[in-house]
Every structure is written in C-alpha cells, then in structure tokens.
Design a protein around this motif. Structure first.
Motif, short mmCIF file in Angstrom:
data_model
loop_
_atom_site.label_atom_id
_atom_site.label_comp_id
_atom_site.label_asym_id
_atom_site.label_seq_id
_atom_site.Cartn_x
_atom_site.Cartn_y
_atom_site.Cartn_z
N ASN A 75 2.60 0.86 3.83
CA ASN A 75 2.57 0.08 4.71
C ASN A 75 3.35 -1.44 4.26
N PRO A 76 4.84 -1.59 5.17
CA PRO A 76 5.35 -2.74 4.27
C PRO A 76 4.86 -4.02 4.70
N LYS A 77 3.88 -4.23 5.73
CA LYS A 77 3.28 -5.06 5.64
C LYS A 77 2.43 -5.51 4.73
N GLY A 78 2.18 -4.96 4.00
CA GLY A 78 0.14 -5.42 3.20
C GLY A 78 0.23 -4.41 1.94
N ALA A 79 -0.93 -4.83 1.72
CA ALA A 79 -1.77 -3.48 0.63
C ALA A 79 -3.03 -3.23 1.48
N VAL A 80 -3.02 -2.81 2.79
CA VAL A 80 -4.49 -2.14 2.97
C VAL A 80 -3.34 -1.21 4.01
N TRP A 81 -4.17 0.73 4.13
CA TRP A 81 -3.58 1.24 5.04
C TRP A 81 -3.32 0.71 6.41
N VAL B 213 -5.71 -6.94 -2.04
CA VAL B 213 -4.55 -7.54 -1.32
C VAL B 213 -4.69 -8.24 -2.31
N THR B 214 -5.63 -9.33 -3.00
CA THR B 214 -5.44 -10.09 -4.22
C THR B 214 -4.22 -9.76 -5.22
N LYS B 215 -4.26 -8.61 -5.30
CA LYS B 215 -2.74 -7.90 -5.97
C LYS B 215 -1.59 -7.33 -6.01
N GLY B 216 -1.61 -7.60 -4.54
CA GLY B 216 -0.33 -7.28 -3.81
C GLY B 216 0.20 -5.99 -3.82
N TRP B 217 -1.04 -4.77 -4.25
CA TRP B 217 0.00 -3.47 -4.10
C TRP B 217 -2.03 -2.22 -4.34
N ALA B 218 -1.52 -1.45 -4.00
CA ALA B 218 -2.34 -0.03 -3.62
C ALA B 218 -1.82 0.59 -4.16
N GLY B 219 -2.53 1.57 -4.79
CA GLY B 219 -2.18 3.10 -4.38
C GLY B 219 -0.65 3.30 -5.76
N ILE B 220 -0.74 5.33 -6.36
CA ILE B 220 0.45 5.03 -6.96
C ILE B 220 0.69 6.88 -7.37
N GLN B 221 2.10 7.14 -7.36
CA GLN B 221 1.86 8.19 -7.57
C GLN B 221 1.90 8.85 -8.74
N TRP C 136 0.37 -1.00 -0.02
CA TRP C 136 -0.01 0.27 -0.40
C TRP C 136 1.05 1.35 -0.35
N ILE C 137 0.49 2.36 -1.24
CA ILE C 137 1.36 3.27 -0.13
C ILE C 137 0.11 5.11 -0.52
N ASN C 138 0.27 5.96 0.10
CA ASN C 138 -0.50 6.99 0.06
C ASN C 138 0.24 8.42 0.13
N ASP C 139 -0.08 9.00 0.88
CA ASP C 139 0.33 10.33 0.19
C ASP C 139 2.10 10.49 0.07
N PRO C 140 1.98 11.67 -1.33
CA PRO C 140 3.81 11.95 -1.24
C PRO C 140 3.92 12.69 0.29
N TRP D 90 3.24 16.98 -6.46
CA TRP D 90 2.81 15.59 -6.89
C TRP D 90 1.66 15.03 -6.13
N GLY D 91 1.44 14.42 -6.07
CA GLY D 91 -0.27 14.12 -6.16
C GLY D 91 -0.13 12.07 -5.99
N TRP D 92 -1.05 12.06 -5.63
CA TRP D 92 -0.89 10.61 -5.08
C TRP D 92 -2.48 10.59 -5.66
N ALA D 93 -2.62 9.22 -6.24
CA ALA D 93 -3.97 8.87 -7.13
C ALA D 93 -4.71 7.16 -6.13
N ASN D 94 -5.49 7.26 -5.56
CA ASN D 94 -6.17 6.16 -4.90
C ASN D 94 -6.76 4.99 -5.89
N GLU D 95 -6.74 3.80 -4.96
CA GLU D 95 -7.63 3.46 -6.11
C GLU D 95 -8.75 3.20 -6.31
N SER D 96 -8.98 2.65 -7.37
CA SER D 96 -10.61 2.83 -7.56
C SER D 96 -11.86 1.02 -7.64
N ASP D 97 -10.40 0.28 -7.12
CA ASP D 97 -10.54 -0.73 -6.84
C ASP D 97 -10.98 -1.80 -5.86
N SER D 98 -11.64 -2.51 -5.72
CA SER D 98 -11.99 -3.64 -3.80
C SER D 98 -10.92 -3.13 -3.55
#
Ligand code: DQQ
Length: 540
Positions: free
Chosen positions: A40-46, A305-313, A19-23, A292-300
């Motif tokens: 989040n070093p431990k997973g794909a959720v905040w 969690v299945t993808k193993g990642w969430a969020g981009i800059q 998981w990533i969020n704010d720059p 710089w802006g963070w683009a959140n997921e629109s995915d569930s």
C-alpha cells in the motif's frame, strides 16, 4: 520520517514504510532475483494495492525499484492482487496476477498478464499490461468475488500450459485448472485439479514437483517417476496454510494427496506461526526451490499506523522432500550465513538441571542467529500425553503446557528477546510426551509473555515434530531473532514456527538470550553457536 524504528527488522525484508503483504511472482532472471509484493503506497493498513518490486543478486541485499504493476486499466482499476511469474521458453518472463474490476464490497476478480517492456534489462523495471487482458474471467459458475491468485504455470509434454486459480464454492476450497496453448487463450478444465470441503477460500495456491531423493529443487514443469507433487493453499478464515504431498496424474490433470496425510485445516504446515500467502519458485542458478512467506503483524492496526509500517517477509527458505516422503523440510537459504558476525559458543556439554537458565553472552541478542543441539540420557521422565489432547491441536497443548509449567522431559529450549529481569521473553522450546507406544515431541514458540504492551496478538504457536526421539535422544533448534520476529527451525527444518513479537524492555542491547530447562530430566547442550547478525548493506 515518523517511522518508529525499535521493532523494525535488521535483516528480514522490509520496505522503508507502509503496509506489505503477500510475496508475489518471485523469480530468477539473468542473474537477478526478483521479489514483488503486495504493497500500500499510501499507508500502514491494507489497501490501494500495487505490486512493489525489489531486486537482489544474493537474496540478502535488496534494491527497491519503481512499482511494477499498479491499477491503471479497466481490468485492474481497483487493485492488483497476488500472482506468480512463469518463465516462457526463450527466457521470457510473464506475470499472471489478479485484477480487481469492481470495488468493494464485491471486489470482482479477473486474471491478467503482464510482460517486461525490455527483456534486455535484467532488473525488469517496466511492465506492460497488454490490451487483450483480462485473460480469464469467472463465467462458468465460478464465484467472481472468490477467484484469484494464479499460480506459476507449467508446460506439459504436449505443449499445453496449465495454471491454477484459487476459489471456493460455499465452504469448499477449490483450485481451478486452466489450460492454454499460447498463454493467451485459457480454457477451464472440466474438473478442478483438487478441492476440499469445509476449508473455505483457497488463497494463493502453490503447486510444484519435489524430487523423491536429495535436496535439489525442480523446475515447475517437471513430472515423472521420480517426483511427487505438493499442493499448498492459504486458508483465509483461519489465516494459516496447509499442504499435502501427493501424486499428480498428468493425463487426467488431477492431484491426489497421499492418503497418509491430512487433507484439510488440520494438515501439515510450512510454519505453525505467523506465516501466510507463501509462494515458491525454482532457482536454476543453484538448483533449489525457494519458499517465501509473509509474516503479518501481531501488533494492533492502531500501532501499525503510528509506527508507519506493517508486515515483513520471512527469510527465504530452501525446501525439499524428506526421504520419508511424508513431509517437506525447510532451511534458511545458505546466503543468510554471510550476515553472521561475531560468534559465541557455549562451553561444550553444558548441563541444564531443572530450573536452570544460562545466558548466552557476547552477541547482539536482539539480532542473532542461534544453532543449538540438546541431548538427554533417558525418556523415562517424559510426561504422559493425555488422550483427550488427541482432539486438540498443538497450539492448544502449548497454551496449557507453556515454558513455565514444569515438566519431565522438557520444556527445554531458548528464551529469546528476554528482558534482564524476565518481565518479557519469547521461549522457543520442546516438550516430550509419552503416548501409547510412542513419544510425541511438541515444539512451541510462545508469545504469551513477549511484551508488557497491551493489545497485541500473543499466541502460543506450536507444532509436533515428527522425529524418532527415543532413538535420537537429541534434538536441534535454530532461531533467527530479529527485533520483532523469532523464526525457528526445529530438528533441522522438520517443524518451523515464526512469531512476531513487540517487546518494550527487551530491545536492542537490552535484549538477552538464554538456554533453559524446566523439566526434571537433565538436558545437555551438546553445542551452541550464536552469531550477531549484521544488517545487509542495502535493504530497500
Ligand atoms: N492477499 C491478496 C489476495 C490474496 C490475499 C490481496 C492473501 O490476492 O488472496 O492483497 O493474503
């Protein structure tokens, strides 16, 4: 491993996983750009939030370093939340960030600082959190559970540092102002620099000067005759941001937005789409201010969690004041153009009659940069603007008048990430309306039909474009398409919209790009250049 690749970006910033969020704390130091971000070093959720750290010499290729700031002290035991970098005289960077000192549900917040362990390391690998932290706690009536995200500090003429902390009181959004002589002892000013009723918590405030003329950016401490100031806040209730342009009265330390602008949730936005918790910094090497802006997921969350990642800059943008003084302009940093590969052009002056759809062939349509200018002969066919829409925001109008609803002047634009039989597509388009004594130009980035997958957030993001369309009789669009993101700049960066989309068919070589017109007025494609975009050599 286990990281599903199909929706990963090719050239937008993403770590390998999680998981990533704010720059956070973007800065330029000794020839190196630094990007920290919530991770989040431990997973794909905040959760488990640390400051991850990547460095670059060109804002395109990124090298990951070890985490810069992570919970290890009583003053940040439950998390290291957002903050900013300030370069002190003598070229000494310092980071201000929010530490969480008591866990959920309260998440009690304090402001801390961190300094580089070794100033001669341009990568600033190691950070020290001195023991005289925290610098600022909520003890004068501030709400300690809504008290975070310190800004870059600025220096006034009398040698005092100032910085802002975002907060709220009831539903009033507040940016508290703190002053310091030595960067260590901070005193809250009697009045916040600004606040606004009914806007809720102000996350990630950003406050900086812009030049009245030209594209050059300014150091955060610049004040004076030839500048205006910008205050941006991120609204946690609605998950979007707004900004105002105004005057900073330095004597009183008060910011007053220009009264021609909306100071509230209906105000101007950097981006009318998936864009949050943004932050700017001054790049002295090229005299520009970069956003710089963070683009959140629109995915569930389940898919994340299945993808193993969430969020981009999103792609960093150069930002400057429009000569009208009424709004900011934004454009992808010029360095992005170094990733442009093979190019195609559409035959000049291609006419698009009503219902026409022309494919742009010969590029990797799932990973591309497209610049197009549309023109038309007359505005006569522009549809009337229904007066009751005056109470609607642009997004609501776009959801009523999408790309498939035939119109007069528009809808025309690009169909991005389209599957061969158009089961999936994300249109980015304009629609011109005739209002009383004026025309209104709507720009949409509509994810409604972006995917056959269920459970996605697929809004028809939209914003108005403040152009004199009756005089110009043309309008340009640039879209950065990158597998699961479409980041668009209307009218040379006047209105920007980013959508996160997750097509199932329109992926990789099965994605197509079209220009289209669904209005009765014929549209001419004045010029269209599209490039396949390469991956950077190194992206985390
Ligand atoms: N994200 C951070 C906070 C900030 C919020 C926590 C904005 O500091 O207010 O991850 O997205």
């Amino acid at each position: 491993q286990n990281v599903k690749q199909v929706h990963r970006t090719g050239y937008h910033f993403q770590p390998k996983q999680n998981w990533i969020n704010d720059p956070n704390g973007p800065m330029y130091y000794k020839g190196v750009y630094h990007l920290f971000y919530q991770y989040n070093p431990k997973g794909a959720v905040w959760g488990n939030i640390v400051w991850a750290h990547s460095v670059s010499t060109d804002l395109i290729n990124w090298h990951p370093l070890e985490h810069a700031i992570f919970p290890s002290k009583p003053f940040d035991k439950y998390g290291c939340w957002s903050g900013s970098a300030t370069i002190l005289p003598g070229n000494k960077p310092v980071i201000l960030y929010t530490g969480i000192v008591e866990g959920p549900p309260k998440n009690v917040q304090v402001q801390n600082y961190a300094i580089p362990a070794n100033l001669s390391d341009p990568y600033l690998r190691k950070w020290i959190k001195p023991d005289n932290n925290p610098l600022v706690i909520a003890n004068n009536g501030e709400n300690s559970t809504a008290f975070r995200d310190p800004t870059t500090a600025w220096l006034d003429k009398s040698g005092h540092w100032k910085m802002l902390v975002g907060s709220k009181r009831h539903q009033r959004g507040i940016a508290y102002l703190y002053r310091s002589k030595d960067f260590i002892k901070w005193t809250k000013a009697k009045h916040p620099i600004h606040s606004q009723a009914e806007t809720g918590m102000w996350e990630c405030p950003d406050f900086f000067p812009v030049s009245l003329k030209g594209l050059n950016g300014l150091d955060t401490s610049v004040t004076g005759e030839n500048v205006k100031h910008v205050l941006k806040v991120s609204l946690d209730i609605t998950r979007y941001e707004y900004y105002t342009v105004g005057t900073y009265f330095t004597e009183k330390d008060r910011y007053v937005p220009d009264n021609t602008l909306v100071d509230g949730w209906a105000g101007l936005r950097y981006d009318y789409g998936n864009f949050y918790a943004s932050k700017t910094f001054f790049d002295p090497s090229k005299n520009r201010r970069i956003l710089w802006g963070w683009a959140n997921e629109s995915d569930s969350a389940e898919h994340d969690v299945t993808k193993g990642w969430a969020g981009i800059q999103l792609i960093p943008r150069t930002l400057w004041l429009d000569p009208s003084g009424k709004q900011l302009m934004q454009w992808p940093i010029e360095e992005l153009e170094t990733l442009r590969g093979s190019k195609v052009e559409l035959s000049k002056k291609q006419k698009l009659g009503k219902g026409h759809l022309v494919e742009v062939k010969g590029i990797t349509a799932a990973q591309a940069d497209v610049e197009v200018t549309f023109s038309f002969g007359s505005l006569e066919k522009a549809e009337p603007f229904d007066p009751k829409w005056l109470q609607y925001d642009a997004q609501k109008i776009c959801s009523l008048k999408g790309s498939t609803v035939q119109g007069g002047l528009g809808p025309f634009g690009l169909l991005t990430l389209a599957s061969e039989k158009l089961e999936e597509y994300t249109p980015v388009f304009f629609r011109v309306f005739k209002a009383q004594n004026t025309h209104k130009v709507l720009m949409c980035s509509d994810a409604t039909r972006s995917s056959l997958m269920k459970g996605l957030y697929t809004p028809s993001f939209a914003g108005f474009v403040d152009v004199d369309i009756a005089v110009d009789k043309k309008i340009s669009l640039r879209s950065l398409i990158d597998n699961s993101v479409v980041e668009s700049f209307g009218a040379k960066g006047r209105t920007c919209i980013s959508s996160r989309v997750y097509p199932t068919l329109a992926v990789y070589e099965n994605a197509h790009l079209y220009v289209f017109n669904n209005g009765s007025e014929t549209i001419t494609v004045e010029n269209l250049d599209a490039w396949s975009m390469r991956k950077p050599l190194r992206m985390n």
